[in-house]
Design a protein around this motif. Structure first.
Motif, PDB file in Angstrom:
ATOM      1  N   LEU A  66       0.859  -1.197   0.000  1.00  0.00           N
ATOM      2  CA  LEU A  66       0.000   0.000   0.000  1.00  0.00           C
ATOM      3  C   LEU A  66       0.884   1.231   0.000  1.00  0.00           C
ATOM      4  O   LEU A  66       1.789   1.350   0.825  1.00  0.00           O
ATOM      5  N   GLU A  67       0.600   2.171  -0.923  1.00  0.00           N
ATOM      6  CA  GLU A  67       1.239   3.491  -0.825  1.00  0.00           C
ATOM      7  C   GLU A  67       0.197   4.498  -0.363  1.00  0.00           C
ATOM      8  O   GLU A  67      -0.881   4.625  -0.963  1.00  0.00           O
ATOM      9  N   ILE A  68       0.543   5.232   0.681  1.00  0.00           N
ATOM     10  CA  ILE A  68      -0.354   6.272   1.209  1.00  0.00           C
ATOM     11  C   ILE A  68       0.117   7.629   0.695  1.00  0.00           C
ATOM     12  O   ILE A  68       1.283   7.989   0.874  1.00  0.00           O
ATOM     13  N   GLY A  69      -0.798   8.349   0.037  1.00  0.00           N
ATOM     14  CA  GLY A  69      -0.439   9.656  -0.531  1.00  0.00           C
ATOM     15  C   GLY A  69       0.405   9.456  -1.778  1.00  0.00           C
ATOM     16  O   GLY A  69       1.497  10.020  -1.904  1.00  0.00           O
ATOM     17  N   CYS A  70      -0.121   8.675  -2.715  1.00  0.00           N
ATOM     18  CA  CYS A  70       0.703   8.252  -3.862  1.00  0.00           C
ATOM     19  C   CYS A  70       0.887   9.354  -4.901  1.00  0.00           C
ATOM     20  O   CYS A  70       1.684   9.192  -5.826  1.00  0.00           O
ATOM     21  N   GLY A  71       0.175  10.481  -4.761  1.00  0.00           N
ATOM     22  CA  GLY A  71       0.347  11.568  -5.731  1.00  0.00           C
ATOM     23  C   GLY A  71       0.108  11.051  -7.138  1.00  0.00           C
ATOM     24  O   GLY A  71      -0.908  10.400  -7.419  1.00  0.00           O
ATOM     25  N   LEU A  72       1.059  11.302  -8.051  1.00  0.00           N
ATOM     26  CA  LEU A  72       0.905  10.869  -9.440  1.00  0.00           C
ATOM     27  C   LEU A  72       1.173   9.372  -9.626  1.00  0.00           C
ATOM     28  O   LEU A  72       1.052   8.857 -10.736  1.00  0.00           O
ATOM     29  N   SER A  82       8.232  -3.888 -10.525  1.00  0.00           N
ATOM     30  CA  SER A  82       9.089  -4.917  -9.921  1.00  0.00           C
ATOM     31  C   SER A  82       8.287  -6.095  -9.383  1.00  0.00           C
ATOM     32  O   SER A  82       8.840  -6.943  -8.682  1.00  0.00           O
ATOM     33  N   GLY A  83       6.984  -6.106  -9.622  1.00  0.00           N
ATOM     34  CA  GLY A  83       6.193  -7.297  -9.293  1.00  0.00           C
ATOM     35  C   GLY A  83       5.389  -7.209  -8.019  1.00  0.00           C
ATOM     36  O   GLY A  83       4.801  -8.215  -7.605  1.00  0.00           O
ATOM     37  N   ALA A  84       5.344  -6.029  -7.350  1.00  0.00           N
ATOM     38  CA  ALA A  84       4.487  -5.908  -6.166  1.00  0.00           C
ATOM     39  C   ALA A  84       3.031  -5.771  -6.607  1.00  0.00           C
ATOM     40  O   ALA A  84       2.739  -5.292  -7.707  1.00  0.00           O
ATOM     41  N   LEU A  85       2.115  -6.200  -5.726  1.00  0.00           N
ATOM     42  CA  LEU A  85       0.672  -6.084  -5.992  1.00  0.00           C
ATOM     43  C   LEU A  85       0.225  -4.807  -5.302  1.00  0.00           C
ATOM     44  O   LEU A  85       0.137  -4.770  -4.063  1.00  0.00           O
ATOM     45  N   VAL A  86      -0.020  -3.753  -6.089  1.00  0.00           N
ATOM     46  CA  VAL A  86      -0.048  -2.431  -5.474  1.00  0.00           C
ATOM     47  C   VAL A  86      -1.447  -1.832  -5.305  1.00  0.00           C
ATOM     48  O   VAL A  86      -2.327  -1.992  -6.150  1.00  0.00           O
ATOM     49  N   THR A  87      -1.576  -1.119  -4.184  1.00  0.00           N
ATOM     50  CA  THR A  87      -2.750  -0.310  -3.883  1.00  0.00           C
ATOM     51  C   THR A  87      -2.227   1.083  -3.569  1.00  0.00           C
ATOM     52  O   THR A  87      -1.243   1.222  -2.834  1.00  0.00           O
ATOM     53  N   GLY A  88      -2.889   2.100  -4.121  1.00  0.00           N
ATOM     54  CA  GLY A  88      -2.469   3.478  -3.840  1.00  0.00           C
ATOM     55  C   GLY A  88      -3.653   4.299  -3.375  1.00  0.00           C
ATOM     56  O   GLY A  88      -4.738   4.205  -3.966  1.00  0.00           O
ATOM     57  N   VAL A  89      -3.446   5.060  -2.305  1.00  0.00           N
ATOM     58  CA  VAL A  89      -4.507   5.972  -1.885  1.00  0.00           C
ATOM     59  C   VAL A  89      -3.943   7.391  -1.830  1.00  0.00           C
ATOM     60  O   VAL A  89      -2.764   7.604  -1.583  1.00  0.00           O
ATOM     61  N   ASP A  90      -4.837   8.331  -2.080  1.00  0.00           N
ATOM     62  CA  ASP A  90      -4.489   9.744  -1.943  1.00  0.00           C
ATOM     63  C   ASP A  90      -5.761  10.492  -1.561  1.00  0.00           C
ATOM     64  O   ASP A  90      -6.874  10.058  -1.893  1.00  0.00           O
ATOM     65  N   LEU A  91      -5.550  11.622  -0.885  1.00  0.00           N
ATOM     66  CA  LEU A  91      -6.694  12.423  -0.444  1.00  0.00           C
ATOM     67  C   LEU A  91      -7.406  13.090  -1.619  1.00  0.00           C
ATOM     68  O   LEU A  91      -8.548  13.522  -1.486  1.00  0.00           O
ATOM     69  N   THR A  92      -6.748  13.174  -2.766  1.00  0.00           N
ATOM     70  CA  THR A  92      -7.278  14.012  -3.846  1.00  0.00           C
ATOM     71  C   THR A  92      -7.727  13.223  -5.075  1.00  0.00           C
ATOM     72  O   THR A  92      -6.984  12.387  -5.601  1.00  0.00           O
ATOM     73  N   PRO A  93      -8.932  13.525  -5.565  1.00  0.00           N
ATOM     74  CA  PRO A  93      -9.403  12.870  -6.792  1.00  0.00           C
ATOM     75  C   PRO A  93      -8.493  13.140  -7.985  1.00  0.00           C
ATOM     76  O   PRO A  93      -8.294  12.253  -8.828  1.00  0.00           O
ATOM     77  N   ALA A  94      -7.889  14.325  -8.065  1.00  0.00           N
ATOM     78  CA  ALA A  94      -7.049  14.651  -9.234  1.00  0.00           C
ATOM     79  C   ALA A  94      -5.887  13.668  -9.344  1.00  0.00           C
ATOM     80  O   ALA A  94      -5.579  13.161 -10.433  1.00  0.00           O
ATOM     81  N   ALA A 129       3.413  -4.630   3.093  1.00  0.00           N
ATOM     82  CA  ALA A 129       4.286  -3.455   3.158  1.00  0.00           C
ATOM     83  C   ALA A 129       3.449  -2.191   3.017  1.00  0.00           C
ATOM     84  O   ALA A 129       2.449  -2.177   2.285  1.00  0.00           O
ATOM     85  N   VAL A 130       3.855  -1.161   3.744  1.00  0.00           N
ATOM     86  CA  VAL A 130       3.226   0.158   3.584  1.00  0.00           C
ATOM     87  C   VAL A 130       4.342   1.156   3.296  1.00  0.00           C
ATOM     88  O   VAL A 130       5.345   1.216   4.015  1.00  0.00           O
ATOM     89  N   TYR A 131       4.135   1.908   2.229  1.00  0.00           N
ATOM     90  CA  TYR A 131       5.111   2.907   1.781  1.00  0.00           C
ATOM     91  C   TYR A 131       4.421   4.259   1.757  1.00  0.00           C
ATOM     92  O   TYR A 131       3.239   4.363   1.386  1.00  0.00           O
ATOM     93  N   SER A 132       5.159   5.291   2.149  1.00  0.00           N
ATOM     94  CA  SER A 132       4.600   6.634   2.069  1.00  0.00           C
ATOM     95  C   SER A 132       5.751   7.631   2.009  1.00  0.00           C
ATOM     96  O   SER A 132       6.636   7.610   2.866  1.00  0.00           O
ATOM     97  N   PHE A 133       5.724   8.493   1.012  1.00  0.00           N
ATOM     98  CA  PHE A 133       6.856   9.390   0.797  1.00  0.00           C
ATOM     99  C   PHE A 133       6.387  10.840   0.842  1.00  0.00           C
ATOM    100  O   PHE A 133       5.704  11.321  -0.065  1.00  0.00           O
TER     101      PHE A 133
END
Ligand SMILES: C[S@@+](CC[C@H](N)C(=O)[O-])C[C@H]1O[C@@H](n2cnc3c(N)ncnc32)[C@H](O)[C@@H]1O
Length: 264
Positions: A66-72, A82-94, A129-133
């Motif tokens: 999971l990426e939190i605040g994935c932006g673009l 690289s083969g991860a099964l990814v989920t991305g969330v962000d506060l913004t619809p854009a 795994a949780v990633y957030s940058f």
């Protein structure tokens, strides 16, 4: 700060990032075109080549990340390639709209959703795994967001999270200089927060920075906590200054504090 204030501040945060999805400031190209995404990506890792190994883009093959605040979604795409099964969330619809478009162009699967880091729409122990940058310092209740990271992480899972570092040259030198030419913004809690806020744009409503000791407290539920300070390479500085900073200073006083930890 009470919860009502938090919600109105969060509405400002959403409005700001919805109008300025992170990364769009580095290109003049039309948002959402293939050229645009390629340019954003080239700029990001061309300027900051150390990100790939440090953020461990290649380490989560076959894992639910999971990426939190994935932006673009630029980093999310690296994990996915690289083969991860990814989920991305962000506060913004854009941002989420752009992430979906980007992954569709690459023909890669993604679960991309508008969601709030402080109230994640996932069951306990959903991710390896949780990633957030560069995200959780922009939300009003950062501790609540960190508690959510812990909740959705599986036992045995890992986190890689970047937050801004208070004990950094960027803050030590920049904040007093900033004060010489700027009044404290009405509503700003401290000079440091006001200075950190403008790192992401003059109109950015909220930015915070933390010391390593504060980080240890905020992430105390996690195991094997490590913090690695680093600095972005700044193109406006001469190469020698960047070289010196990268070699001698940034590991201790860098502005980006990368937090790596696990969950028992
Ligand atoms: C500085 S940008 C970083 C984006 C991306 N991680 C990157 O490195 O390009 C901050 C992002 O955090 C998102 N954000 C801020 N508060 C959030 C929250 N409470 N929940 C989810 N995303 C949030 C913003 O919408 C924005 O996309």
């Amino acid at each position: 700060m009470n919860e009502t204030n938090d919600e109105s501040l969060k509405a400002q945060v959403r409005e700001y990032w919805n109008a300025h999805p992170c990364g769009t400031q580095f290109t003049e190209l039309e948002w959402g075109s293939k050229k645009f995404f390629d340019e954003v990506e080239r700029f990001r890792y061309g300027t900051q080549p150390f990100m790939r190994p440090l953020m461990e883009f290649d380490n989560f093959r076959g894992k639910r990340l999971l990426e939190i605040g994935c932006g673009l979604g630029t980093d999310l795409l690296q994990f996915a390639r690289s083969g991860a099964l990814v989920t991305g969330v962000d506060l913004t619809p854009a941002s989420i709209e752009l992430v979906r478009r980007r992954f569709a162009m690459e023909n890669l699967p993604v679960d991309a959703r508008v969601a709030d880091a402080e109230n994640l729409p996932f069951a306990d122990a959903s991710f390896d795994a949780v990633y957030s940058f560069g995200v959780l310092h922009h939300t009003p209740n950062t501790q609540k967001a960190i508690d959510e990271v812990y909740r959705v992480l599986k036992p045995g899972g890992r986190i890689v999270i970047m937050l801004y570092h208070k004990n950094s040259i960027h803050v030590y030198l920049g904040a007093p200089l900033f004060r010489l030419s700027h009044r404290l913004r009405p509503g700003a809690r401290t000079l440091i927060e006001d200075w950190v806020r403008v790192y992401d744009g003059a109109e950015n409503p909220l930015g915070k920075a933390y010391s390593r000791m504060e980080i240890r407290g905020m992430f105390s539920k996690f195991s094997n906590l490590r913090t690695i300070a680093c600095d972005p390479i700044r193109r406006k500085y001469p190469a020698a200054v960047n070289w010196l900073n990268q070699k001698l200073l940034s590991r201790r006083w860098g502005f980006w504090l990368v937090i790596k930890a696990g969950k028992h």
